[in-house]
Scaffold this motif. Sequence first.
Motif, PDB file in Angstrom:
ATOM      1  N   HIS A 140       0.827  -1.209   0.000  1.00  0.00           N
ATOM      2  CA  HIS A 140       0.000   0.000   0.000  1.00  0.00           C
ATOM      3  C   HIS A 140       0.861   1.259   0.000  1.00  0.00           C
ATOM      4  O   HIS A 140       1.979   1.268   0.518  1.00  0.00           O
ATOM      5  CB  HIS A 140      -0.923   0.020   1.215  1.00  0.00           C
ATOM      6  N   VAL A 141       0.323   2.305  -0.539  1.00  0.00           N
ATOM      7  CA  VAL A 141       0.969   3.603  -0.521  1.00  0.00           C
ATOM      8  C   VAL A 141       0.858   4.217   0.873  1.00  0.00           C
ATOM      9  O   VAL A 141      -0.178   4.115   1.527  1.00  0.00           O
ATOM     10  CB  VAL A 141       0.311   4.544  -1.553  1.00  0.00           C
ATOM     11  N   LEU A 142       1.920   4.849   1.320  1.00  0.00           N
ATOM     12  CA  LEU A 142       1.836   5.704   2.498  1.00  0.00           C
ATOM     13  C   LEU A 142       1.377   7.061   1.999  1.00  0.00           C
ATOM     14  O   LEU A 142       2.128   7.803   1.375  1.00  0.00           O
ATOM     15  CB  LEU A 142       3.185   5.803   3.209  1.00  0.00           C
ATOM     16  N   ASP A 143       0.114   7.384   2.242  1.00  0.00           N
ATOM     17  CA  ASP A 143      -0.471   8.591   1.664  1.00  0.00           C
ATOM     18  C   ASP A 143       0.094   9.871   2.264  1.00  0.00           C
ATOM     19  O   ASP A 143       0.368  10.829   1.548  1.00  0.00           O
ATOM     20  CB  ASP A 143      -1.994   8.550   1.826  1.00  0.00           C
ATOM     21  N   VAL A 144       0.255   9.894   3.590  1.00  0.00           N
ATOM     22  CA  VAL A 144       0.779  11.090   4.251  1.00  0.00           C
ATOM     23  C   VAL A 144       1.786  10.682   5.319  1.00  0.00           C
ATOM     24  O   VAL A 144       1.515   9.784   6.123  1.00  0.00           O
ATOM     25  CB  VAL A 144      -0.339  11.936   4.909  1.00  0.00           C
ATOM     26  N   LEU A 145       2.927  11.345   5.314  1.00  0.00           N
ATOM     27  CA  LEU A 145       3.949  11.151   6.339  1.00  0.00           C
ATOM     28  C   LEU A 145       4.104  12.435   7.124  1.00  0.00           C
ATOM     29  O   LEU A 145       4.418  13.492   6.564  1.00  0.00           O
ATOM     30  CB  LEU A 145       5.288  10.778   5.695  1.00  0.00           C
ATOM     31  N   TYR A 146       3.842  12.379   8.434  1.00  0.00           N
ATOM     32  CA  TYR A 146       4.126  13.485   9.338  1.00  0.00           C
ATOM     33  C   TYR A 146       5.458  13.169   9.995  1.00  0.00           C
ATOM     34  O   TYR A 146       5.581  12.235  10.786  1.00  0.00           O
ATOM     35  CB  TYR A 146       3.015  13.645  10.368  1.00  0.00           C
ATOM     36  N   LEU A 147       6.479  13.947   9.648  1.00  0.00           N
ATOM     37  CA  LEU A 147       7.869  13.583   9.867  1.00  0.00           C
ATOM     38  C   LEU A 147       8.544  14.429  10.945  1.00  0.00           C
ATOM     39  O   LEU A 147       8.351  15.648  11.013  1.00  0.00           O
ATOM     40  CB  LEU A 147       8.636  13.761   8.551  1.00  0.00           C
ATOM     41  N   ASP A 148       9.376  13.771  11.764  1.00  0.00           N
ATOM     42  CA  ASP A 148      10.274  14.487  12.668  1.00  0.00           C
ATOM     43  C   ASP A 148      11.377  15.110  11.816  1.00  0.00           C
ATOM     44  O   ASP A 148      12.333  14.450  11.428  1.00  0.00           O
ATOM     45  CB  ASP A 148      10.873  13.513  13.693  1.00  0.00           C
ATOM     46  N   ASN A 149      11.234  16.386  11.515  1.00  0.00           N
ATOM     47  CA  ASN A 149      12.179  17.088  10.646  1.00  0.00           C
ATOM     48  C   ASN A 149      13.110  18.000  11.437  1.00  0.00           C
ATOM     49  O   ASN A 149      13.594  19.015  10.928  1.00  0.00           O
ATOM     50  CB  ASN A 149      11.421  17.907   9.597  1.00  0.00           C
ATOM     51  N   THR A 150      13.379  17.638  12.700  1.00  0.00           N
ATOM     52  CA  THR A 150      14.239  18.459  13.548  1.00  0.00           C
ATOM     53  C   THR A 150      15.574  18.759  12.874  1.00  0.00           C
ATOM     54  O   THR A 150      16.058  19.884  12.898  1.00  0.00           O
ATOM     55  CB  THR A 150      14.492  17.754  14.893  1.00  0.00           C
ATOM     56  N   TYR A 151      16.187  17.756  12.257  1.00  0.00           N
ATOM     57  CA  TYR A 151      17.498  17.938  11.639  1.00  0.00           C
ATOM     58  C   TYR A 151      17.424  17.766  10.129  1.00  0.00           C
ATOM     59  O   TYR A 151      18.284  17.129   9.519  1.00  0.00           O
ATOM     60  CB  TYR A 151      18.503  16.960  12.243  1.00  0.00           C
ATOM     61  N   CYS A 152      16.415  18.341   9.534  1.00  0.00           N
ATOM     62  CA  CYS A 152      16.189  18.228   8.095  1.00  0.00           C
ATOM     63  C   CYS A 152      17.049  19.254   7.349  1.00  0.00           C
ATOM     64  O   CYS A 152      16.546  20.195   6.731  1.00  0.00           O
ATOM     65  CB  CYS A 152      14.702  18.434   7.799  1.00  0.00           C
TER      66      CYS A 152
END
Length: 437
Positions: A140-152
């Motif tokens: 299945h597709v992961l439609d939405v990712l809410y990401l820990d972007n602290t060190y993005c």
Amino acid sequence: MEKGLISVDRWAEGSQAYFLTHLHADHTQGLTSTWAKAPIFCSHLTAKLLPFKFPNFKLSLLHVLDLGSWHTLSLISPSTGAKIAVQVMAIDAHHCPGAIMFLFRGEFGYLLNTGDFRWEKNSQRAKLGREMLLNALKDHVLDVLYLDNTYCNPSYEFPSREVAAQQVVDIITSHPDHDIIIGINTLGKEDLLLHISNALNTKIWVWPERLQTMHLLGFHDIFTTKTSLTRVRAVPRYSFSIETLEGLNAMRPTIGIIPSGLPWVVKPVEGDEMHFDFLLTSCYHRSKMSSGDRNQNDKINGHFGSVKRFHKYIYSVQYSDHSCYLEIEEFIKLVQPTKIEGIVSSSSCYVNPLYYFGRFCGTNQPSQRLRHQHQKKEGEDEVVPVHTNSKSVRGCYTEVEKKRKRVVGRLGVHVSRVSVLRRAQRGVKLVENECSD
């Protein structure tokens, strides 16, 4: 997902079920001991620690989720009044004790909220987490990712926690006649302290409230509140300052160690030009660290950027409980979401993850447009991203991961007949979180 169903680490009115990723303060703002809005779903360890942080909390409102199992919630659509089935799975985030991710599925598709997380390349816990996540997603597709972007940001490149912990031990052993002060928060960095204790065969002093937390975590013999039993002390981060260390050194030799992925610099505190303390900054430009700067930035063990000496009494070691840039990149390549949103959006270290990673996502991800806008801002006194000589991390895929990679379509999106029909039904915004380390 329809608004009014669930909230993750957000404690305002209006949802039917609430999910707590972990107990750090920036994820519990608005949660109190008198909470009575709706049930809260969390991990076993978080449920064990929560009453200590929130005395007199109504425990019947806590619902524990086992890792790797689907749990079904029966909710009511706010718009139609119809019953809606939402399934959720908890996955180890390997951030701090009790920290988990939440994978949701239902008519809206598949959504993943990572909370704060660190999945290191060679970590066994991360390997198990990857396998658990991929087995849950299947094709299945992961439609939405809410990401820990602290060190993005590519400027955030630091070693594994195992390597950083040994660097801390090396600093301590190189100062045999000094007391050692380590700045930590009320939860997290336990593995670091255990590594120090085991390597040096010593107890570690902690403050009384922290000792209670250690006992709740099952550590009964390693930590103490008696200063006479050890020269190594873990102190609250807020009490760690140059002024404190100068006072301690007036009595006996003492050095301080800050374990953090965030860069630290010495700056005057507002309102008192004579008093100096440690402040976080995102204006850390590693390329400026030339050989002429070594008096202020000592390099230890050959790990560039991993250990810095910003003051004669203070070392900063890049021990982080958040994923660094390359680990974030590997994670996004692994799950290949259709849409991605960062959960950190109002701090000095914020970078929209689409700027660097939009190319790994589905259609309509404006990475190039964001990059162009960012480049325009660079000429307007904005912080310039640091370009390093980072090497790409080679994939460490298991057979399950390789199988999932083979079902990727030409656009880099996993093909799923069902997900095509739901791509217009996305959304669930998260609370804005501050950076932690």
